[in-house]
Design a protein around this motif. Structure first.
Motif, PDB file in Angstrom:
ATOM      1  N   LEU A  99     -79.468 -44.155 -60.047  1.00  0.00           N
ATOM      2  CA  LEU A  99     -77.725 -43.857 -59.758  1.00  0.00           C
ATOM      3  C   LEU A  99     -77.419 -43.734 -58.629  1.00  0.00           C
ATOM      4  O   LEU A  99     -78.687 -42.568 -57.878  1.00  0.00           O
ATOM      5  CB  LEU A  99     -76.561 -43.615 -61.500  1.00  0.00           C
ATOM      6  N   ALA A 100     -76.466 -44.339 -57.923  1.00  0.00           N
ATOM      7  CA  ALA A 100     -76.048 -43.763 -56.954  1.00  0.00           C
ATOM      8  C   ALA A 100     -74.614 -43.455 -57.078  1.00  0.00           C
ATOM      9  O   ALA A 100     -73.649 -43.827 -58.272  1.00  0.00           O
ATOM     10  CB  ALA A 100     -75.844 -44.087 -55.889  1.00  0.00           C
ATOM     11  N   ALA A 101     -74.102 -42.830 -56.149  1.00  0.00           N
ATOM     12  CA  ALA A 101     -72.413 -42.475 -56.359  1.00  0.00           C
ATOM     13  C   ALA A 101     -71.566 -42.876 -55.402  1.00  0.00           C
ATOM     14  O   ALA A 101     -71.601 -43.153 -54.280  1.00  0.00           O
ATOM     15  CB  ALA A 101     -71.687 -40.930 -55.915  1.00  0.00           C
ATOM     16  N   ASP A 102     -70.259 -44.150 -55.635  1.00  0.00           N
ATOM     17  CA  ASP A 102     -69.267 -45.431 -54.971  1.00  0.00           C
ATOM     18  C   ASP A 102     -68.013 -43.825 -54.945  1.00  0.00           C
ATOM     19  O   ASP A 102     -67.329 -44.636 -55.784  1.00  0.00           O
ATOM     20  CB  ASP A 102     -69.593 -45.932 -55.407  1.00  0.00           C
TER      21      ASP A 102
ATOM     22  N   SER B 282     -78.645 -46.472 -49.580  1.00  0.00           N
ATOM     23  CA  SER B 282     -79.469 -46.331 -50.395  1.00  0.00           C
ATOM     24  C   SER B 282     -79.813 -47.714 -50.804  1.00  0.00           C
ATOM     25  O   SER B 282     -79.043 -48.753 -51.003  1.00  0.00           O
ATOM     26  CB  SER B 282     -79.384 -45.612 -51.500  1.00  0.00           C
TER      27      SER B 282
ATOM     28  N   GLU C 220     -80.566 -47.452 -54.196  1.00  0.00           N
ATOM     29  CA  GLU C 220     -80.583 -47.534 -55.248  1.00  0.00           C
ATOM     30  C   GLU C 220     -80.163 -48.824 -56.370  1.00  0.00           C
ATOM     31  O   GLU C 220     -79.536 -49.595 -55.258  1.00  0.00           O
ATOM     32  CB  GLU C 220     -79.770 -46.327 -56.081  1.00  0.00           C
TER      33      GLU C 220
ATOM     34  N   ALA D  50     -74.394 -48.028 -58.064  1.00  0.00           N
ATOM     35  CA  ALA D  50     -73.369 -47.380 -57.444  1.00  0.00           C
ATOM     36  C   ALA D  50     -72.200 -47.140 -58.589  1.00  0.00           C
ATOM     37  O   ALA D  50     -71.697 -48.100 -58.203  1.00  0.00           O
ATOM     38  CB  ALA D  50     -73.288 -47.283 -55.682  1.00  0.00           C
TER      39      ALA D  50
ATOM     40  N   LEU E 187     -68.602 -42.123 -63.335  1.00  0.00           N
ATOM     41  CA  LEU E 187     -70.176 -41.907 -63.802  1.00  0.00           C
ATOM     42  C   LEU E 187     -69.377 -40.541 -65.003  1.00  0.00           C
ATOM     43  O   LEU E 187     -70.058 -40.190 -66.016  1.00  0.00           O
ATOM     44  CB  LEU E 187     -69.673 -40.675 -62.902  1.00  0.00           C
TER      45      LEU E 187
ATOM     46  N   PRO F 164     -75.645 -39.140 -60.027  1.00  0.00           N
ATOM     47  CA  PRO F 164     -76.071 -39.553 -58.616  1.00  0.00           C
ATOM     48  C   PRO F 164     -77.735 -39.373 -59.210  1.00  0.00           C
ATOM     49  O   PRO F 164     -78.622 -37.813 -59.632  1.00  0.00           O
ATOM     50  CB  PRO F 164     -75.683 -38.895 -57.474  1.00  0.00           C
TER      51      PRO F 164
END
Length: 335
Positions: free
Chosen positions: A84-87, A130, A132, A135, A141, A148
């Motif tokens: 995961l990534a953060a958005d 990224s 990943e 996101a 999340l 992340p």
């Protein structure tokens, strides 16, 4: 027309006469394309809510992020694992960004740390900083209880309209059923950088270990002995102590023949057929995830789990197979 005594039309007749020109002018304005015309109503923009908000579905052109090229495409059976990534762009809505899936589309996201699974609406391309897999917005999340770097499974789904409406409105849909941890452990082996999961295929019968060379035991045939002085023949010489017992022990120590490994069709009453593939490679990958076996039937390669002695065991395996995304899996009986 009947007139009153004074010769003037009645009030109702005057009102009707006044309305006729107004109605005629209104009809002309509609036909002529005025501000309330049929054409203008048909061209009015669609509202941004409701099922029509999921259309049109956009795919887009290829692009590159951090040296990796991505080609968006409409893949219905998308099912991948990654991180995961953060958005931040999503805010409190349960939404996400993806590199290749159409926009909008809907996916089930499973945390490979807890098995928790949620429904997410993909609305943006990315992550753009990224490589990943996915996101998620802060709201997503929070619902997944992840951050992340969390390993996840992303599987495209087609949820019912009531759940789509909740996500379009910015709220969360009801959490899905948690993924069994036994399946989570299998999926974690498929993460980038992890060792490949073992592929179980129909193995050949094991070769028995070589037996020790048999110990030759001489047959003792007493030879005629000269008679002793009293007329009684002499006894044969005694065998060294332990020679005969050593032969018996050696015979007992020889391993019994090892039976060949039984096939899926002969070890139990029930099997679960997950899917049939046209290539052996795809079948082996599916068998790796499901802990099943691959058997060839003509030009197809079948992936099955089992066999199981009881139908209850088969139904438990069927539930795991369907949870892995093989919704057409079914139980078969041997013979």
């Amino acid at each position: 027309m009947r007139l009153p005594a004074d010769g003037r039309p009645a009030r109702s007749v005057k009102l009707a006469a006044a309305l006729i020109p107004a109605l005629a002018l209104g009809a002309c304005s509609i036909v002529g394309g005025g501000s309330g015309s049929v054409e203008s109503l048909a061209a009015a923009p669609a509202p941004t809510y409701g099922p029509q908000a999921d259309y049109p579905v956009l795919v887009g052109d290829p692009y590159t992020v951090a040296g990796t090229a991505y080609t968006p495409e409409d893949v219905l059976n998308y099912d991948q694992v990654g991180f995961l990534a953060a958005d931040a762009a999503g805010g409190s809505a349960v939404s996400g960004s993806h590199h290749t899936l159409p926009l909008p589309s809907y996916v089930e996201v499973t945390s490979l740390e807890t098995g928790r699974t949620i429904l997410v609406r993909l609305e943006r391309r990315g992550p753009m900083n990224s490589n990943e897999l996915l996101a998620l917005s802060p709201g997503a999340l929070a619902q997944l209880a992840a951050g992340p770097g969390t390993p996840v499974r992303v599987r495209r789904v087609n949820p019912p309209e009531d759940q789509r409406a909740l996500l379009r409105a910015g709220g969360p849909a009801e959490p899905r059923m948690d993924t069994p941890m036994s399946l989570v452990e299998i999926l974690k082996r498929k993460l980038p950088g992890q060792a490949a999961a073992p592929v179980q295929t129909a193995a050949a019968a094991p070769v028995p270990a070589p037996r020790p060379a048999p110990v030759a035991v001489a047959t003792l045939t007493p030879s005629p002995q000269p008679a002793r002085g009293n007329g009684v023949p002499a006894l044969p010489p005694l065998e060294p102590r332990g020679a005969a017992s050593a032969a018996v022990v050696a015979a007992r120590a020889a391993p019994a023949p090892t039976p060949a490994r039984q096939t899926v069709a002969s070890r139990g009453a029930f099997v679960v057929q997950a899917a049939a593939f046209s290539t052996a490679d795809r079948a082996r990958r599916a068998a790796s995830v499901l802990e099943g076996e691959v058997t060839q039937a003509g030009q197809y390669f079948r992936v099955r789990t089992g066999p199981f002695a009881t139908r209850g065991e088969a139904e438990a395996s069927l539930a795991k197979v369907r949870a892995a995304g093989y919704s057409d899996a079914r139980i078969l009986t041997n013979g």
